[in-house]
Design a protein around this motif. Structure first.
Motif, PDB file in Angstrom:
ATOM      1  N   ALA A  70      -5.613   3.630  -8.941  1.00 57.95           N
ATOM      2  CA  ALA A  70      -6.257   3.205  -7.465  1.00 57.95           C
ATOM      3  C   ALA A  70      -6.940   2.479  -7.584  1.00 57.95           C
ATOM      4  CB  ALA A  70      -5.846   4.531  -6.499  1.00 57.95           C
ATOM      5  N   GLY A  75      -5.520   3.011   3.340  1.00 57.24           N
ATOM      6  CA  GLY A  75      -5.138   4.173   3.806  1.00 57.24           C
ATOM      7  C   GLY A  75      -3.894   4.732   3.963  1.00 57.24           C
ATOM      8  N   GLY A 103      -0.921   2.999   1.528  1.00 51.40           N
ATOM      9  CA  GLY A 103      -1.782   3.030   0.717  1.00 51.40           C
ATOM     10  C   GLY A 103      -0.835   4.289   0.641  1.00 51.40           C
ATOM     11  N   ALA A 146      -2.854   9.486  -6.669  1.00 47.27           N
ATOM     12  CA  ALA A 146      -4.389   9.022  -6.296  1.00 47.27           C
ATOM     13  C   ALA A 146      -5.835   8.365  -6.903  1.00 47.27           C
ATOM     14  CB  ALA A 146      -4.363   9.702  -4.834  1.00 47.27           C
ATOM     15  N   ASP A 154      -9.387   9.258  -5.859  1.00 47.36           N
ATOM     16  CA  ASP A 154      -9.695   8.856  -4.059  1.00 47.36           C
ATOM     17  C   ASP A 154      -9.545   9.990  -2.971  1.00 47.36           C
ATOM     18  OD1 ASP A 154      -8.695   7.617  -1.007  1.00 47.36           O
ATOM     19  OD2 ASP A 154      -9.082   5.560  -2.607  1.00 47.36           O
ATOM     20  N   LEU A 184      -7.026   9.288  -0.312  1.00 49.91           N
ATOM     21  CA  LEU A 184      -5.427   9.257  -0.843  1.00 49.91           C
ATOM     22  C   LEU A 184      -4.850   9.611  -1.055  1.00 49.91           C
ATOM     23  CD1 LEU A 184      -4.110   5.814  -0.438  1.00 49.91           C
ATOM     24  CD2 LEU A 184      -5.006   6.089  -2.989  1.00 49.91           C
TER      25      LEU A 184
END
Length: 422
Positions: A11, A17, A21, A145, A148, A151
């Protein structure tokens, strides 16, 4: 021999987001496959009750549904662990095929009038082979993800909300099919969905391969920690809160001479919970997961109290709709913390263990609330729900220190890197 699988790209640091995302991580097909493949989990319990109640009465139906729950609680962690060790693809392919076959066999056994023992064995087998698409999907999203946190939170929020939508659609669809087609049709549909969309979910390029470290393959990575044990206990209490409320609603509907409306009343919770879940995805807020979990658990405990004043079905519908406002945000925070507390090499197992906690709580509360409701009416069953929710709030507040979001350990950082199998 494991089949080589394509590895998703990491990612990006500036990944969008919210919904954008999440869809950028796995594409638009993955959520569709995941939703339709987990719908059987919502269809099977109510479908089993409808089919067997039609032919043999509620006592026999309850026994078979309890056997199905038992199988799910026992089989979930096993499938999760195998998926971590062998990779999602082969384990899901086998589980989906086996589950579809067992569901068809269960329908055939009921329609043929085979002895109750045969149905119980097949119900346990149906639970044991349940493909655990929801927990494994959450493990997959967490891996996609990477590191993050925002995320990861959005992805897990989105996926948990899909569960809520499924448990809104599933019972309603089962009821409609039972009336319009045949009481067995919900289980037949569940078998078809898990065979088709479970297979597509398993074959999707994002499916993680086997864990790459020798220590994980030997099972040397410890699953349980104080934090995960606490989250499991909270899941058990959450399941008990649901089950007590559901039992009370069924008792209330039966006493009102409208037993068939219980599912519609219960779906009010799923509607508001789904809305709250999607709002959480779009607007997650700045509070960390531990704070969000405590807040939503306390909110749910307070929102459960109006059940004690319920005297009719409309009041019950408004009461459970209010509870639903806290359910999805609670589960989103809960499974988000499971992703932090569980070892990355055994994330599928960690997710399925906590998912089994929800099932165990439902079964235990049903065993307690059912006889109380039969003897004294709906109010004692609602009291079981309120008691479980209150106990959850007390536990979450008392153990706040154990729910601090842990920093990624070096082992977890390496394991979450996209170059690894899981």
């Amino acid at each position: 021999m494991s089949v080589p699988m394509s590895v998703p790209a990491p990612a990006p640091e500036t990944a969008p987001g919210g919904f954008r995302g999440v869809f950028a991580l796995g594409g638009s097909a993955l959520p569709v496959y995941g939703f339709l493949a987990r719908l059987p989990a919502a269809l099977c319990p109510i479908g089993t009750l409808l089919l067997i109640n039609e032919r043999d009465g509620i006592a026999a139906a309850g026994a078979v549904a309890a056997a199905l729950w038992l199988g799910q609680a026992l089989g979930g962690p096993v499938i999760g662990r195998l998926a971590d060790r062998r990779g999602h693809r082969p384990v899901l392919l086998f589980a989906c095929a086996a589950n579809a076959a067992v569901l068809v066999a269960l329908v055939a056994a009921v329609l043929a009038g085979l002895p109750p023992a045969v149905r119980l064995v097949l119900a346990v087998a149906a639970g044991l082979t349940s493909a655990q698409v929801g927990p494994l999907a959450r493990a997959r999203w967490a891996r996609l993800a990477g590191e993050d946190k925002a995320l990861v939170g959005a992805a897990l929020s989105f996926d948990t909300t899909l569960d809520e939508v499924g448990f809104m659609v599933g019972p309603a669809l089962a009821g409609i099919l039972a009336v319009a087609v045949h009481p067995a049709s919900a289980l037949v549909l569940a078998a078809a969905l898990i065979l088709l969309f479970g297979t597509l979910f398993a074959l999707h390029p994002t499916a993680p391969g086997p864990t790459g470290t020798a220590t994980a393959a030997r099972g040397d990575v410890t699953l349980w920690s104080p934090g995960l044990a606490l989250l499991f206990a909270l899941a058990v209490l959450q399941g008990a809160a649901w089950s007590g409320a559901n039992t009370g609603i069924n008792a209330l509907a039966e006493s009102a001479g409208s037993a068939g409306t219980a599912g519609l009343v219960w779906s009010a919770m799923a509607v508001t919970s789904s809305i709250a879940g999607f709002v959480t995805v779009a607007r997650p807020g700045s509070a960390d997961l531990t704070v969000r979990l405590r807040r939503t658990i306390v909110a749910q405990a307070l929102l459960t109290l109006p059940l004690l004043a319920v005297t009719g079905l409309w009041g019950a519908a408004f009461a459970v709709a209010g509870i639903g406002l806290a359910v999805a945000p609670h589960l989103i925070a809960l499974f988000g913390l499971v992703e932090r507390a569980g070892p990355a090499q055994r994330m599928g197992e960690a997710m399925t263990v906590v998912g089994s906690g929800l099932i165990i709580g439902q079964a235990l509360a049903a065993a307690a609330a059912g006889p109380l409701a039969e003897a004294y009416g709906h109010r004692p069953a609602f009291a079981v729900s309120c008691g479980a929710a209150a106990a959850s709030a007390v536990l979450a507040s008392a153990a706040a220190g154990r729910m601090r979001e842990p920093a990624l350990s070096p082992a977890k950082t390496r394991a979450s890197h996209p170059a690894r199998g899981n």
